[in-house]
Design an enzyme around this catalytic site. Structure first.
Site, mmCIF file in Angstrom:
data_model
loop_
_atom_site.group_PDB
_atom_site.id
_atom_site.type_symbol
_atom_site.label_atom_id
_atom_site.label_comp_id
_atom_site.label_asym_id
_atom_site.label_seq_id
_atom_site.Cartn_x
_atom_site.Cartn_y
_atom_site.Cartn_z
ATOM 1 C CB CYS A 398 -0.990 0.033 1.167
ATOM 2 S SG CYS A 398 -2.290 -1.211 1.036
ATOM 3 C CB ALA A 399 4.331 2.078 0.293
#
Length: 460
Positions: A398-399
């Protein structure tokens, strides 16, 4: 810290699991499982009954808010709200501030953020506010590809007299970087943004999902306006995120959710609604009662697990947690996880073609290591590690912004992450498994190119 004693409170070591996906979630101790079972004996809804069971459950629930406040050294429970996770807590801040943004304002975040601290601001600026004819810009600060450090000069350039809010991670879940929050606080203070109450300076929100589990966090000392973390990364069950906000902001703000319990008793009429006192103004509907109670007890259990034999115990006690006790416990956790991370990095330097991302060895970082290996797909690497009994995670974590900014194709890395119960043997087993899986998966291929990180041949 007696790590063997800590591990004796968990089931996973006896099952032969090498649990090194702790940045995603931590493992539950036996005490928490027993607590959840015991709480059902006199369980009832909170703030909704005159029965002894309802009153006892309400007392436990309210006491949990006190523990959350004490853990962060917040002034009182009036500065605390609970949600399902860090993501929902950040969304709650977005909705709280939504109507306060003026045409021409901006919000500043960074390229190293978890999607949860970028996508809400993107959605607000590009989707929600434009629908009402309001223009608010979302600005994104760079980070140094070689070191993983936040580019503070660029951040300072982006923050100006129209910056209402600065949003930063306390510790990156991909790079491991820990931005200097006091410096960022100073940058926000110097913005010159004029708030509705006449004071100047931008608000500061910190995503502390990866910071709180291995660091002592004092919200008053840091002078943050908002800070959020998830209890499921600190031994607790899923479903509880904690939001700290300065009391005056919660008092003046609009709730994220409307409904029961967030209104004053009898405070609803056709033309007026009076809200409940803090913190219950931000507690609409029946909350995750057992989760909140267990999560607060999980924090107290952390203190017990890492404290020496003979030290006072806090898990079954309702006494206020002193700041010094929390600080000592978290310094122990931080020292332990730091040594494990450095051990993993030292081993990583011996694996040909391995490139890790973020700060170099010896630089403070969150207890995780995200890496790629030339010629090896990160997903296949994590799958291979699983066959070796090592639990890793591969993907963008999720980065997404940071992975794309580094030019990774596919935008993915493999990540190992450590917790208070991780042992040096776990790290050694994990890195030995990486070495074996890489040997089996890597074809004879030319060395990959790309910015950032460390390779076995040095900094790239």
């Amino acid at each position: 810290m007696d790590v063997d004693r800590v591990r004796s409170h968990f089931a996973f070591p006896d099952l032969g699991r090498v649990a090194t996906n702790n940045a995603a979630t931590s493992q539950p101790p036996r005490e928490l499982l027993r607590l959840l079972e015991s709480l059902t004996e006199d369980y009832d809804n909170v703030h909704r009954g005159q029965s002894s069971a309802s009153r006892r459950t309400s007392e436990r629930f309210e006491s949990a808010y006190d523990t959350f406040a004490q853990w962060l050294n917040a002034p009182s429970r009036r500065s605390i709200a609970t949600y399902r996770n860090t993501t929902e807590a950040i969304n709650a801040v977005m909705y709280m501030l939504l109507t306060q943004f003026r045409d021409g304002d901006n919000v500043v975040t960074t390229m190293m953020e978890h999607n949860s601290n970028f996508v809400p601001w993107y959605g607000m600026c590009h989707e929600i506010l434009p629908a009402f004819g309001r223009r608010v810009e979302c600005r994104v600060a760079r980070f140094d590809h070689a070191t993983g450090a936040l580019d503070l000069e660029h951040l300072a350039e982006l923050v100006d007299e129209r910056t209402k809010l600065v949003c930063v991670t306390g510790a990156s879940n991909f790079l491991g970087t820990k931005p200097p929050l006091r410096t960022i606080r100073a940058i926000a203070d110097r913005s010159g943004y004029v708030r509705d109450d006449g004071r100047t300076g931008s608000l500061l929100l910190v995503d502390a999902a990866q910071l709180v589990p291995s660091s002592f966090v004092d919200v008053q000392q840091l002078d943050v306006d908002f800070l959020a973390f998830s209890c499921h990364k600190m031994l607790a069950p899923f479903g509880v995120g904690v939001l700290y906000a300065k009391e005056q902001l919660l008092a003046a703000g609009r709730p994220f959710l409307y409904g029961g319990d967030m209104v004053a008793e009898g405070g609803v009429s056709v033309d007026r609604v009076d809200y409940n006192d803090l913190p219950w103004k931000y507690a609409a509907g029946t909350p995750n009662i057992l989760g909140v109670i267990a999560s607060a007890r999980a924090l107290r259990l952390v203190v017990d697990l890492v404290s020496p034999e003979g030290a006072p115990r806090w898990f079954d006690d309702d006494r206020p947690l002193p700041r010094s006790v929390v600080a000592q416990a978290m310094h122990r956790v931080g020292g332990h996880t730091r040594s494990l991370t450095e051990l993993a990095m030292q081993e990583a330097m011996t694996i040909d073609g391995l490139r890790w991302y973020g700060p170099a060895l010896g630089t403070p970082r969150a207890p995780l290591l995200a890496f790629t290996v030339d010629g090896v797909d990160p997903i296949r690497l994590a799958e291979g590690l699983n066959l070796e009994g090592v639990e890793a995670r591969a993907g963008c974590h999720c980065a997404t912004l940071a992975h794309r900014d580094l030019g990774l194709n596919p935008p993915a890395t493999c990540r190992l992450s450590f917790a208070l119960y991780t042992s040096a043997d776990d790290v050694a087993l994990a890195m030995d498994a990486v070495r074996r899986v890489v040997r089996d998966l890597r074809p004879l291929a030319p060395r990959a190119t790309g910015a950032g990180g460390w390779t076995s041949g040095g900094r790239s």
